[in-house]
Design a protein around this motif. Structure first.
Motif, mmCIF file in Angstrom:
data_model
loop_
_atom_site.group_PDB
_atom_site.id
_atom_site.type_symbol
_atom_site.label_atom_id
_atom_site.label_comp_id
_atom_site.label_asym_id
_atom_site.label_seq_id
_atom_site.Cartn_x
_atom_site.Cartn_y
_atom_site.Cartn_z
ATOM 1 N N ASP A 153 -0.480 -1.591 -4.924
ATOM 2 C CA ASP A 153 -0.554 -2.763 -4.044
ATOM 3 C C ASP A 153 0.807 -3.110 -3.453
ATOM 4 N N PHE A 154 1.829 -3.172 -4.303
ATOM 5 C CA PHE A 154 3.166 -3.609 -3.877
ATOM 6 C C PHE A 154 4.233 -2.736 -4.535
ATOM 7 N N GLU A 155 5.351 -2.589 -3.846
ATOM 8 C CA GLU A 155 6.502 -1.931 -4.460
ATOM 9 C C GLU A 155 7.787 -2.556 -3.921
ATOM 10 N N TRP A 156 8.713 -2.824 -4.838
ATOM 11 C CA TRP A 156 10.059 -3.276 -4.478
ATOM 12 C C TRP A 156 11.040 -2.143 -4.772
ATOM 13 N N VAL A 157 11.904 -1.867 -3.843
ATOM 14 C CA VAL A 157 12.951 -0.858 -4.028
ATOM 15 C C VAL A 157 14.292 -1.590 -4.016
ATOM 16 N N LEU A 158 14.972 -1.574 -5.156
ATOM 17 C CA LEU A 158 16.228 -2.310 -5.324
ATOM 18 C C LEU A 158 17.368 -1.321 -5.492
ATOM 19 N N GLN A 159 18.487 -1.648 -4.946
ATOM 20 C CA GLN A 159 19.667 -0.807 -5.113
ATOM 21 C C GLN A 159 20.417 -1.233 -6.370
ATOM 22 N N ALA A 160 20.586 -0.296 -7.278
ATOM 23 C CA ALA A 160 21.294 -0.561 -8.533
ATOM 24 C C ALA A 160 22.377 0.492 -8.732
ATOM 25 N N ARG A 161 23.327 0.171 -9.582
ATOM 26 C CA ARG A 161 24.425 1.110 -9.868
ATOM 27 C C ARG A 161 24.390 1.517 -11.332
ATOM 28 N N SER A 162 24.592 2.808 -11.552
ATOM 29 C CA SER A 162 24.663 3.316 -12.908
ATOM 30 C C SER A 162 26.022 2.986 -13.506
ATOM 31 N N ARG A 163 26.222 3.302 -14.782
ATOM 32 C CA ARG A 163 27.492 3.030 -15.437
ATOM 33 C C ARG A 163 28.633 3.815 -14.795
ATOM 34 N N SER A 164 28.303 4.953 -14.204
ATOM 35 C CA SER A 164 29.332 5.762 -13.543
ATOM 36 C C SER A 164 29.692 5.216 -12.169
ATOM 37 N N GLY A 165 28.971 4.206 -11.727
ATOM 38 C CA GLY A 165 29.234 3.622 -10.421
ATOM 39 C C GLY A 165 28.386 4.187 -9.310
ATOM 40 N N ALA A 166 27.575 5.193 -9.627
ATOM 41 C CA ALA A 166 26.725 5.792 -8.598
ATOM 42 C C ALA A 166 25.580 4.840 -8.242
ATOM 43 N N SER A 167 25.232 4.827 -6.974
ATOM 44 C CA SER A 167 24.143 3.964 -6.518
ATOM 45 C C SER A 167 22.817 4.706 -6.635
ATOM 46 N N ARG A 168 21.856 4.067 -7.269
ATOM 47 C CA ARG A 168 20.533 4.669 -7.376
ATOM 48 C C ARG A 168 19.483 3.558 -7.270
ATOM 49 N N PRO A 169 18.381 3.840 -6.607
ATOM 50 C CA PRO A 169 17.382 2.789 -6.423
ATOM 51 C C PRO A 169 16.594 2.514 -7.701
ATOM 52 N N ARG A 170 16.256 1.257 -7.900
ATOM 53 C CA ARG A 170 15.342 0.881 -8.966
ATOM 54 C C ARG A 170 14.043 0.448 -8.303
ATOM 55 N N ARG A 171 12.943 0.950 -8.802
ATOM 56 C CA ARG A 171 11.652 0.687 -8.172
ATOM 57 C C ARG A 171 10.749 -0.078 -9.126
ATOM 58 N N ILE A 172 10.099 -1.110 -8.589
ATOM 59 C CA ILE A 172 9.177 -1.943 -9.361
ATOM 60 C C ILE A 172 7.832 -1.971 -8.644
ATOM 61 N N VAL A 173 6.788 -1.625 -9.359
ATOM 62 C CA VAL A 173 5.429 -1.644 -8.815
ATOM 63 C C VAL A 173 4.757 -2.957 -9.210
ATOM 64 N N GLN A 185 0.829 -1.211 0.000
ATOM 65 C CA GLN A 185 0.000 0.000 0.000
ATOM 66 C C GLN A 185 0.865 1.264 0.000
ATOM 67 N N VAL A 186 1.637 1.422 -1.046
ATOM 68 C CA VAL A 186 2.585 2.532 -1.155
ATOM 69 C C VAL A 186 1.961 3.667 -1.966
ATOM 70 N N TRP A 187 2.023 4.877 -1.418
ATOM 71 C CA TRP A 187 1.561 6.064 -2.136
ATOM 72 C C TRP A 187 2.698 6.589 -3.011
ATOM 73 N N ILE A 188 2.369 6.914 -4.268
ATOM 74 C CA ILE A 188 3.368 7.396 -5.221
ATOM 75 C C ILE A 188 2.852 8.681 -5.843
ATOM 76 N N ALA A 189 3.672 9.730 -5.799
ATOM 77 C CA ALA A 189 3.313 11.007 -6.422
ATOM 78 C C ALA A 189 3.588 10.924 -7.917
#
Length: 425
Positions: A304-324, A291-295
């Motif tokens: 209903d559901f959301e997964w927040v995954l930690q991923a890295r860009s090509r530059s090596g920076a960490s950024r979350p990947r989100r799946i609904v 039950q996640v609210w998304i703007a």
């Protein structure tokens, strides 16, 4: 997902045979109406409008049969699945029996399936009904719901023989509560109400025998009702709820009960979400947030559901990947109450706009329906394709029978309906 308020149809009224002022019994007249395919007999002396029964889905017929049993035998003590319905808790699979207690060992088991057409053959009745209504139901529409009787729950450490003796001597008494005639929302019960086992016995006794996903659906709804104060006896805590089966469940059933209680979550808003969450867990996928609210650029949307995954860009920076993740039932496209005057095409288009808005936030979206829940390997493939990671090795989930047959869950007062053509999820 925010849900509309639904108009509640008037409850079904059953017809009971009785002596008439002219000293004639109405059973003769009612039997003639059965032969004319205007009525059906649910229990001896208890009748229902034929079209009402024929057009009712299995989850409604199950409740009608419970009410008919109470009209026929007002002192019946309902237990297990029937008690769940009376306590307002959802069942994914329509119960195959009306379940009651008995102190007579000779009555234990499944009773004879009573004929709904009396002395008229099913074929003759169907022919008469088709002539009257221009509908052509099959003989499956005339299958009654039989009664199954159980002896009282067996206290831990007591043999069945000693329990029977204690009952005969009045030492062992079966707890029971009386619920009102309106306990089942779709059908009116007897004026005196229903005798039913209290929820602290009925819930563990029934849920411990259900497949894990179905037990979770019942317990999610129970916790939601508890949070809203809609229960006669709410648990003092989830730990207290786990203990409810200690006094009478076998060790195996108690383990199943405690596993389902430990996984239950009041935030699940429908049986579909509950079953989905349980299957996701059994398949070994990472646990989603509920039950996640998304703007979004079209407003705030709840998913209903959301997964927040930690991923890295090509530059090596960490950024979350989100799946609904969204359960997508057919009800919102076909149920008149959920359509709220819109066409199925309009609802489908609005849903597309909503999904597009969610994707524009950078999220991926994966959807599934009841047919996917009936085949967990399909759900697993959808989640894996969307990039949902596995957190551990999965187990082989039980097939959800109700999902396999697209049989909607039974309603509870506070667990609101979702996207199916039934009162809940």
């Amino acid at each position: 997902m925010t849900l509309p308020d639904l108009d509640t149809p008037a409850p079904i009224q059953l017809i009971r045979s009785a002596w008439q002022p002219d000293d004639l019994h109405s059973a003769t007249r009612l039997s003639a109406l059965v032969a004319a395919a205007q009525l059906l007999r649910v229990r001896r002396g208890i009748y229902i409008d034929a079209a009402t029964w024929v057009r009712s889905p299995p989850w409604v017929r199950a409740q009608i049969a419970v009410a008919a049993m109470a009209h026929r035998l007002p002192n019946s003590l309902f237990c297990r699945d029937s008690a769940m319905l009376l306590h307002g808790l959802p069942l994914i699979t329509p119960p195959p029996h009306v379940t009651v207690r008995t102190q007579d060992p000779s009555l234990v088991g499944i009773g004879r399936r009573e004929s709904m057409t009396g002395s008229t053959s099913a074929e003759s009745w169907l022919a008469a009904y088709s002539t009257r209504s221009q509908e052509e139901p099959t003989t499956a529409a005339l299958l009654n719901v039989p009664t199954r009787r159980f002896e009282t729950v067996l206290p831990r450490g007591m043999t069945r023989g000693s329990a029977r003796e204690s009952q005969r001597r009045g030492i062992l008494r079966t707890p029971q509560v009386r619920l009102p005639a309106s306990a089942l929302s779709v059908v009116t019960g007897p004026e005196s109400g229903y005798w039913v086992e209290p929820v602290e016995i009925a819930l563990p006794d029934a849920a411990s025998r259900l497949p894990f996903p179905e037990a979770v659906a019942v317990l999610d709804a129970f916790l939601a009702q508890s949070a809203l104060g809609d229960l006669l006896k709410p648990p003092e805590s989830s730990a207290g709820l786990s203990d409810w089966g200690d006094g009478f469940l076998t060790h195996r059933l108690n383990r199943r009960w405690r596993a389902a209680v430990g996984f239950a979550d009041a935030r699940a808003e429908s049986p579909a979400e509950s079953v989905s969450r349980a299957l996701i867990h059994q398949l070994g996928f990472a646990t989603p947030a509920l039950q996640v609210w998304i703007a979004t650029d079209i407003g705030d949307e709840r998913v209903d559901f959301e997964w927040v995954l930690q991923a890295r860009s090509r530059s090596g920076a960490s950024r979350p990947r989100r799946i609904v993740g969204e359960f997508d039932g057919r009800g919102k496209y076909f149920d008149e109450a959920l359509l709220q005057g819109r066409s199925a095409k309009e609802v489908h288009y609005a849903e597309k706009l909503r999904e597009d808005a969610l994707r524009r936030t950078g999220r991926d979206v994966v959807r599934w329906g009841w047919s996917d829940l009936a085949r967990p390997e399909i759900l697993a493939a959808r989640l894996a394709q969307a990039g949902v990671p596995r957190a551990r090795e999965g187990t082989r989930p039980a097939v959800v029978v109700g999902a396999a047959h697209s049989a909607p869950a039974l309603p509870s007062p506070s667990h609101r309906p979702d996207q199916r053509p039934n009162p809940r999820g």
